[in-house]
Design a protein around this motif. Sequence first.
Motif, PDB file in Angstrom:
ATOM      1  N   MET A 187       0.857  -1.196   0.000  1.00  0.00           N
ATOM      2  CA  MET A 187       0.000   0.000   0.000  1.00  0.00           C
ATOM      3  C   MET A 187       0.892   1.244   0.000  1.00  0.00           C
ATOM      4  O   MET A 187       1.714   1.417   0.901  1.00  0.00           O
ATOM      5  CB  MET A 187      -0.903   0.024   1.236  1.00  0.00           C
ATOM      6  CG  MET A 187      -1.833  -1.161   1.364  1.00  0.00           C
ATOM      7  SD  MET A 187      -2.963  -0.972   2.774  1.00  0.00           S
ATOM      8  CE  MET A 187      -1.809  -0.934   4.150  1.00  0.00           C
ATOM      9  N   THR A 188       0.709   2.090  -1.006  1.00  0.00           N
ATOM     10  CA  THR A 188       1.594   3.245  -1.109  1.00  0.00           C
ATOM     11  C   THR A 188       0.868   4.588  -1.066  1.00  0.00           C
ATOM     12  O   THR A 188       1.507   5.624  -0.885  1.00  0.00           O
ATOM     13  CB  THR A 188       2.401   3.182  -2.415  1.00  0.00           C
ATOM     14  OG1 THR A 188       1.478   3.055  -3.499  1.00  0.00           O
ATOM     15  CG2 THR A 188       3.354   1.996  -2.416  1.00  0.00           C
ATOM     16  N   CYS A 189      -0.418   4.599  -1.282  1.00  0.00           N
ATOM     17  CA  CYS A 189      -1.121   5.885  -1.338  1.00  0.00           C
ATOM     18  C   CYS A 189      -2.575   5.726  -0.902  1.00  0.00           C
ATOM     19  O   CYS A 189      -3.018   4.621  -0.589  1.00  0.00           O
ATOM     20  CB  CYS A 189      -1.068   6.446  -2.764  1.00  0.00           C
ATOM     21  SG  CYS A 189      -2.100   5.520  -3.929  1.00  0.00           S
ATOM     22  N   GLY A 190      -3.283   6.829  -0.925  1.00  0.00           N
ATOM     23  CA  GLY A 190      -4.679   6.792  -0.509  1.00  0.00           C
ATOM     24  C   GLY A 190      -5.532   5.898  -1.378  1.00  0.00           C
ATOM     25  O   GLY A 190      -6.518   5.318  -0.914  1.00  0.00           O
ATOM     26  N   GLY A 191      -5.154   5.772  -2.651  1.00  0.00           N
ATOM     27  CA  GLY A 191      -5.900   4.884  -3.536  1.00  0.00           C
ATOM     28  C   GLY A 191      -5.765   3.431  -3.103  1.00  0.00           C
ATOM     29  O   GLY A 191      -6.736   2.667  -3.136  1.00  0.00           O
ATOM     30  N   CYS A 192      -4.552   3.054  -2.695  1.00  0.00           N
ATOM     31  CA  CYS A 192      -4.332   1.700  -2.187  1.00  0.00           C
ATOM     32  C   CYS A 192      -5.161   1.480  -0.923  1.00  0.00           C
ATOM     33  O   CYS A 192      -5.777   0.425  -0.749  1.00  0.00           O
ATOM     34  CB  CYS A 192      -2.862   1.492  -1.857  1.00  0.00           C
ATOM     35  SG  CYS A 192      -1.741   1.629  -3.251  1.00  0.00           S
ATOM     36  N   ALA A 193      -5.146   2.459  -0.044  1.00  0.00           N
ATOM     37  CA  ALA A 193      -5.898   2.346   1.207  1.00  0.00           C
ATOM     38  C   ALA A 193      -7.378   2.151   0.913  1.00  0.00           C
ATOM     39  O   ALA A 193      -8.049   1.332   1.541  1.00  0.00           O
ATOM     40  CB  ALA A 193      -5.683   3.593   2.063  1.00  0.00           C
TER      41      ALA A 193
HETATM   42 CU   LIG Z   1      -1.815   3.482  -4.094  1.00  0.00          CU
END
Ligand SMILES: [Cu+2]
Length: 67
Positions: A10-16
């Motif tokens: 998970m690297t960003c808000g989209g991943c979250a």
């Molecule tokens: Cu992401």
Amino acid sequence: MAETFRVDGMTCGGCARSVTNAIVKLVPQARVEVDLPSGTVAVDGASDDEVQRAVESAGFDFRGKAA
Ligand SMILES: [Cu+2]
């Protein structure tokens, strides 16, 4: 009571959001809180197996319970 799991990738808000949505889609009553800096997901109301399945279906690496 919430259980905390390690999830890699998970690297960003989209991943979250992807992880959260996958868990809630599988278990609608679950409450999910992602903490990106620590790479953990706190989940209330879903079993370990359900969390693992949802996380993996979203394309992230489930690493079991956080210590
Ligand atoms: Cu992401």
